[in-house]
Design an enzyme around this catalytic site. Structure first.
Site, mmCIF file in Angstrom:
data_model
loop_
_atom_site.group_PDB
_atom_site.id
_atom_site.type_symbol
_atom_site.label_atom_id
_atom_site.label_comp_id
_atom_site.label_asym_id
_atom_site.label_seq_id
_atom_site.Cartn_x
_atom_site.Cartn_y
_atom_site.Cartn_z
ATOM 1 N N ASP A 81 -28.358 -19.820 -21.947
ATOM 2 C CA ASP A 81 -29.549 -19.472 -22.736
ATOM 3 C C ASP A 81 -29.093 -19.184 -24.173
ATOM 4 O OD1 ASP A 81 -32.277 -18.744 -23.321
ATOM 5 O OD2 ASP A 81 -31.662 -16.649 -23.269
ATOM 6 N N SER A 82 -30.058 -19.144 -25.066
ATOM 7 C CA SER A 82 -29.736 -18.798 -26.457
ATOM 8 C C SER A 82 -29.237 -17.350 -26.560
ATOM 9 C CB SER A 82 -30.976 -18.965 -27.329
ATOM 10 O OG SER A 82 -31.960 -18.038 -26.910
ATOM 11 N N TYR A 123 -33.218 -19.436 -30.972
ATOM 12 C CA TYR A 123 -33.308 -20.892 -31.104
ATOM 13 C C TYR A 123 -34.736 -21.320 -31.458
ATOM 14 C CZ TYR A 123 -28.830 -22.082 -28.733
ATOM 15 O OH TYR A 123 -27.519 -22.262 -28.380
ATOM 16 N N GLY A 124 -35.695 -20.517 -31.011
ATOM 17 C CA GLY A 124 -37.093 -20.954 -31.013
ATOM 18 C C GLY A 124 -37.696 -21.197 -32.378
ATOM 19 N N CYS A 151 -33.234 -21.661 -20.542
ATOM 20 C CA CYS A 151 -33.837 -21.484 -21.863
ATOM 21 C C CYS A 151 -34.946 -22.522 -21.982
ATOM 22 C CB CYS A 151 -32.770 -21.703 -22.934
ATOM 23 S SG CYS A 151 -33.418 -21.679 -24.620
ATOM 24 N N ASN A 152 -36.159 -22.054 -22.165
ATOM 25 C CA ASN A 152 -37.287 -22.995 -22.261
ATOM 26 C C ASN A 152 -37.199 -23.845 -23.520
ATOM 27 O OD1 ASN A 152 -39.422 -22.187 -20.060
ATOM 28 N ND2 ASN A 152 -38.467 -20.326 -20.798
ATOM 29 N N THR A 153 -36.715 -23.237 -24.602
ATOM 30 C CA THR A 153 -36.625 -23.970 -25.863
ATOM 31 C C THR A 153 -35.660 -25.144 -25.712
ATOM 32 O OG1 THR A 153 -37.008 -21.877 -27.004
ATOM 33 C CG2 THR A 153 -36.155 -23.700 -28.322
ATOM 34 N N GLU A 172 -33.469 -9.492 -28.334
ATOM 35 C CA GLU A 172 -32.061 -9.643 -28.736
ATOM 36 C C GLU A 172 -31.529 -8.360 -29.385
ATOM 37 O OE1 GLU A 172 -29.618 -12.155 -28.411
ATOM 38 O OE2 GLU A 172 -31.024 -12.788 -26.860
ATOM 39 N N CYS A 195 -40.803 -18.346 -21.926
ATOM 40 C CA CYS A 195 -39.564 -18.047 -22.642
ATOM 41 C C CYS A 195 -38.833 -17.061 -21.748
ATOM 42 C CB CYS A 195 -39.838 -17.428 -24.002
ATOM 43 S SG CYS A 195 -38.349 -16.820 -24.824
ATOM 44 N N THR A 196 -37.565 -17.332 -21.473
ATOM 45 C CA THR A 196 -36.862 -16.495 -20.497
ATOM 46 C C THR A 196 -36.581 -15.084 -21.028
ATOM 47 O OG1 THR A 196 -34.769 -17.499 -21.189
ATOM 48 C CG2 THR A 196 -35.841 -18.403 -19.227
ATOM 49 N N HIS A 197 -36.762 -14.876 -22.322
ATOM 50 C CA HIS A 197 -36.647 -13.517 -22.864
ATOM 51 C C HIS A 197 -37.846 -12.651 -22.485
ATOM 52 C CE1 HIS A 197 -33.468 -15.131 -25.404
ATOM 53 N NE2 HIS A 197 -33.251 -13.941 -25.930
HETATM 54 N N1 DGL Z 1 -34.964 -17.618 -24.064
HETATM 55 C C1 DGL Z 1 -35.200 -18.823 -24.744
HETATM 56 C C2 DGL Z 1 -36.399 -19.568 -24.236
HETATM 57 O O1 DGL Z 1 -36.647 -19.492 -23.061
HETATM 58 C C3 DGL Z 1 -35.011 -18.926 -26.220
HETATM 59 C C4 DGL Z 1 -35.511 -17.869 -27.105
HETATM 60 C C5 DGL Z 1 -35.024 -18.111 -28.515
HETATM 61 O O2 DGL Z 1 -33.804 -18.140 -28.701
HETATM 62 O O3 DGL Z 1 -35.843 -18.264 -29.420
HETATM 63 O O4 DGL Z 1 -37.067 -20.270 -24.951
#
Ligand code: DGL
Length: 285
Positions: free
Chosen positions: A11-12, A43-44, A74-76, A153, A200-202
């Site tokens: 993941d990011s 990353y998003g 990571c969805n992104t 984060e 988003c996994t966050h």
């Molecule tokens: N957790 C990630 C996701 O699922 C990325 C979040 C990010 O880095 O912006 O998209």
């Protein structure tokens, strides 16, 4: 047949730990190596080219460590880079979008699903397509919520700042409280969603605040447990499960601050789980 090699997860940042937690619950005999690119998160809000390049550099690191499968948690990265990543490596790669989309399409009763995610995920419309692939009768309302990942984060998982950011972020989908306490909906009331997908996994790390802001009558779901189930099934079908009763090892790697990563990992897994090592990737431009 069995295969004791670890499963790689990427993941990011710390968000994919929510997927790791479900994988460990579901597959207690499996060893794992998790890589969080915290040094370059989020990353998003980056360009697709950057997401592809960073994802590749991280997966190169996991592939070097002889993993038997990789979960792009990571969805992104899944939305933007999955086809490129699959072409690059021999190792099987699983993303989080399809399992999440399937779970959402099954969960909705009114056939109205809200999707919150990073700007890059929303821009890709990966969830719109994946949910429509499952059931084209489902209406999909996509909404980017860029305020949330930086909070996670930074280790801010609850409190007033989080509640305010979540409420602001969800307002276009859920409505907002007027001064008289009534809910005001920008969406017509007959278009109200009954399912909110945390794409988003966050975001599951903020689930207390999100569930409270979503209110009664909205099921809040994420792709973590659906992804773990799909992974378990694929390992079984392909005879790649680890031997039962071994001593699974769990290693976490971060490109960012080890102590900060360890403290978030400890919230999810308990302190004894947090074996965290630094890993170096090229700096972000
Ligand atoms: N957790 C990630 C996701 O699922 C990325 C979040 C990010 O880095 O912006 O998209």
């Amino acid at each position: 047949m069995s295969d004791p090699r670890p499963i790689g997860l990427f993941d990011s940042g710390v968000g994919g730990l929510t997927v790791l937690r479900e994988v460990v619950r579901r597959l207690p005999d499996e060893s794992t190596i998790y890589l969080g690119d915290n040094g370059r998160a989020p990353y998003g809000t980056r360009s697709d080219d950057e997401v592809r390049r960073f994802s590749t550099e991280c997966l190169d690191e996991l592939a070097r460590r002889d993993v038997k499968a990789i979960v792009v948690a990571c969805n992104t990265s899944t939305s933007v880079a999955l086809p490129d990543l699959r072409r690059r490596y021999d190792v099987p790669i699983l993303g989080v979008v399809r399992p999440g989309a399937t779970a959402a399409a099954l969960a909705t009763r009114t056939r109205r699903v809200g999707v919150i995610a990073t700007p890059a995920t929303i821009r890709s419309h990966a969830y719109f397509q994946a949910i429509k692939d499952e059931n084209p009768f489902v209406e999909v309302y996509e909404h980017a919520t860029p305020e949330l990942v930086p909070l996670v984060e930074a280790g801010k998982l609850r409190g007033q700042e989080v509640d305010d950011a979540v409420r602001r972020s969800l307002a276009p989908l859920m409505g907002s409280r007027a001064a008289d306490g009534e809910w005001v909906f920008p969406l017509p009331s007959d278009a109200r969603i009954d399912t909110l997908l945390l794409a988003c996994t966050h975001y599951p790390l903020l689930s207390d605040a999100i569930v409270a802001a979503a209110g009664d009558g909205v099921a809040v779901i994420d792709s973590a447990s659906a992804t773990a189930s799909v992974l378990a099934e694929l390992l079984a079908v392909n005879e790649l499960r680890a031997p039962v009763g071994g001593r699974p090892l769990h290693l976490q790697l971060t490109t960012g601050d080890v102590e900060r990563f360890r403290s978030t990992a400890a919230i999810l897994f308990g302190a004894e789980f947090a074996s965290v090592e630094p890993v170096v990737v090229p700096a972000a431009a």
